[in-house]
Write a protein that holds these residues in place. Structure first.
Motif, PDB file in Angstrom:
ATOM      1  N   UNK A 155       0.834  -1.207   0.000  1.00  0.00           N
ATOM      2  CA  UNK A 155       0.000   0.000   0.000  1.00  0.00           C
ATOM      3  C   UNK A 155       0.869   1.258   0.000  1.00  0.00           C
ATOM      4  N   UNK A 156       1.958   1.235   0.759  1.00  0.00           N
ATOM      5  CA  UNK A 156       2.867   2.384   0.803  1.00  0.00           C
ATOM      6  C   UNK A 156       3.513   2.615  -0.563  1.00  0.00           C
ATOM      7  N   UNK A 157       3.912   1.532  -1.216  1.00  0.00           N
ATOM      8  CA  UNK A 157       4.499   1.671  -2.545  1.00  0.00           C
ATOM      9  C   UNK A 157       3.488   2.245  -3.530  1.00  0.00           C
ATOM     10  N   UNK A 158       2.233   1.801  -3.443  1.00  0.00           N
ATOM     11  CA  UNK A 158       1.186   2.309  -4.323  1.00  0.00           C
ATOM     12  C   UNK A 158       0.998   3.810  -4.139  1.00  0.00           C
ATOM     13  N   UNK A 186       2.292   9.516  -5.930  1.00  0.00           N
ATOM     14  CA  UNK A 186       2.967  10.793  -5.654  1.00  0.00           C
ATOM     15  C   UNK A 186       4.235  10.963  -6.471  1.00  0.00           C
ATOM     16  N   UNK A 187       4.571   9.935  -7.278  1.00  0.00           N
ATOM     17  CA  UNK A 187       5.797   9.924  -8.086  1.00  0.00           C
ATOM     18  C   UNK A 187       7.040  10.036  -7.208  1.00  0.00           C
ATOM     19  N   UNK A 188       7.024   9.277  -6.107  1.00  0.00           N
ATOM     20  CA  UNK A 188       8.160   9.223  -5.200  1.00  0.00           C
ATOM     21  C   UNK A 188       8.752   7.822  -5.213  1.00  0.00           C
ATOM     22  N   UNK A 189       9.989   7.730  -4.801  1.00  0.00           N
ATOM     23  CA  UNK A 189      10.671   6.443  -4.731  1.00  0.00           C
ATOM     24  C   UNK A 189      10.441   5.841  -3.348  1.00  0.00           C
TER      25      UNK A 189
END
Length: 71
Positions: free
Chosen positions: A27-30, A35-38
């Motif tokens: 969920x955090x990766x999604x 947000x276009x963050x790594x």
């Protein structure tokens, strides 16, 4: 009755934070992709998940206790 319900929901949330961290990581990766963050799974993230899980379980126990006393 409301305290009992809230306590049970918090208990399941806290347990999921501790025992289903892979799901929360997905969920955090999604969210990070939106947000276009790594995403980087660090020790800080792991410890914060465990800490939040423990806090949720403690609050859940208090809510369940209050719910049982009101019945």
């Amino acid at each position: 009755m409301v305290f009992l319900l809230v306590g049970l929901l918090l208990l399941s949330f806290g347990c999921s934070l501790i025992f289903a961290r892979e799901t929360w990581w997905a969920a955090q990766q999604f969210v990070d992709r939106l947000k276009k963050q790594v995403s980087e799974r660090t020790l800080v993230w792991e410890v914060s998940q465990m800490g939040l899980g423990v806090i949720a379980i403690v609050i859940a126990i208090i809510c369940i206790w209050q719910g049982v006393e009101r019945i």
